[in-house]
Design a protein around this motif. Structure first.
Motif, mmCIF file in Angstrom:
data_model
loop_
_atom_site.group_PDB
_atom_site.id
_atom_site.type_symbol
_atom_site.label_atom_id
_atom_site.label_comp_id
_atom_site.label_asym_id
_atom_site.label_seq_id
_atom_site.Cartn_x
_atom_site.Cartn_y
_atom_site.Cartn_z
ATOM 1 N N HIS A 167 0.896 -1.351 0.047
ATOM 2 C CA HIS A 167 0.067 0.059 0.018
ATOM 3 C C HIS A 167 1.087 1.215 -0.081
ATOM 4 N N CYS A 177 -7.580 1.720 -4.700
ATOM 5 C CA CYS A 177 -7.268 0.678 -4.145
ATOM 6 C C CYS A 177 -8.231 0.536 -2.976
ATOM 7 N N CYS A 179 -8.087 0.272 0.002
ATOM 8 C CA CYS A 179 -7.610 0.824 1.182
ATOM 9 C C CYS A 179 -8.015 2.269 1.275
ATOM 10 N N CYS A 184 -1.694 2.291 -5.515
ATOM 11 C CA CYS A 184 -0.988 1.689 -4.358
ATOM 12 C C CYS A 184 -0.191 0.566 -5.388
HETATM 13 ZN ZN LIG Z 1 -3.841 0.366 -1.047
#
Ligand SMILES: [Zn+2]
Length: 304
Positions: A167, A177, A179, A184
């Motif tokens: 990440h 992503c 996240c 990432c």
């Molecule tokens: Zn990520």
């Protein structure tokens, strides 16, 4: 001689192993049962106790300690689980609960850390780079993760996230992503990200294995573009790790880690990007396959 007991906890199954420590450790018993994560946390912890009981019966031995590989990590601050894809574990004090239920000390590590430790102690690093002090183990598959092993021990970090290079941002305007960020490493060259990229440029849906074969056979410019982008991005991304950690060896696991071009073109890209005129860090293909998780779990107590 103290035996090493390990359990690799997955979402659908869990596997237990007892190793007799030696230069090449001897497997005394290895068993697998369903984890039934969909039935909830109490069911999973009950299954762990059941598996330990089965291992005791099968081996005639009793554990003094247990190492466990888990899908997420134990938050060092709260001592509860986080980032588990088996979501019933999240927020739960898994280590404390299992210690109470079994009456022995337990160590936990996530799958990438177990992978890195297993390949260091029992796999490719032991065989091909035996004096390595710092090893970075990488899993590049559906996701991209990593684990750091220093002097044969997992380095977890203050927040438990050491090695999570997946990440780090690689492209400012890259793909979104899960996240919450863009571009990432994981969103750029995990297996699914590579397949998505191939579809974007070619208009065709092809799996990673076929993309790799098409590239090797030389007949598909889109496949070659996909793999060249992978090796270039991999070199850039891994150079940030090498600049900071300067590891002796990097083990490349997961489906993407299996692509040969990483060990040639990828290594050349790393050479271009690191702050040095040569690369002594070796890139290694893992040897333990699916066994890395459970061997790594057992290895969590190997220095005792
Ligand atoms: Zn990520």
């Amino acid at each position: 001689m103290k035996h090493l007991w390990g359990i690799d906890l997955g979402g659908t199954k869990m596997e237990g192993i007892i190793l007799e420590p030696a230069e090449s450790p001897v497997t005394i018993c290895r068993l697998r049962i369903p984890s039934g994560a969909e039935k909830g946390y109490e069911h999973v912890t009950g299954q762990i106790v059941t598996l330990v009981e089965m291992m005791k019966t099968a081996s005639g031995l009793k554990p003094e300690r247990l190492g466990m590989g888990t899908p997420g990590i134990l938050d060092p601050l709260t001592q509860t689980m986080k980032n588990c894809n088996s979501v019933c574990l999240n927020g739960r004090p898994l280590k404390a609960d299992i210690e109470k239920m079994l009456g022995i000390p337990v160590r936990l590590a996530n799958d990438a850390n177990c992978f890195a430790l297993a390949e260091t102690l029992y796999g490719v690093v032991k065989d091909e780079c035996p004096n390595a002090r710092v090893v970075f183990g990488v899993i590049m598959g559906t996701g991209v993760g990593g684990g750091i092993v220093i002097d044969n021990k997992v380095w977890e970090g203050k927040q438990g996230i050491a090695g999570e290079w997946g990440h780090n941002q690689l492209e400012e305007n890259g793909e979104p992503c899960y996240c919450g960020k863009n571009g990432c490493v994981e969103a750029t060259f995990s297996g699914p990200s590579l397949e998505k990229y191939y579809t974007k440029i070619s208009g065709r849906k092809v799996n990673l294995k076929e993309i790799t074969e098409l590239h090797v056979s030389g007949g598909d410019a889109f496949a070659t573009q996909t793999i060249n982008r992978l090796t270039s991005m991999f070199g850039k991304a891994i150079s940030t790790v090498v600049n900071i950690l300067d590891p002796d060896a990097i083990v490349l696991g997961g489906g993407v880690g299996n692509i040969d071009a990483l060990y040639t073109d990828g290594l050349n890209e790393l050479k271009k990007s690191i702050f040095n005129n040569r690369v002594e860090t070796v890139l290694l293909k893992p040897k333990l396959g699916d066994s890395a998780g459970v061997f790594g779990a057992a290895g969590l107590w190997s220095e005792q």
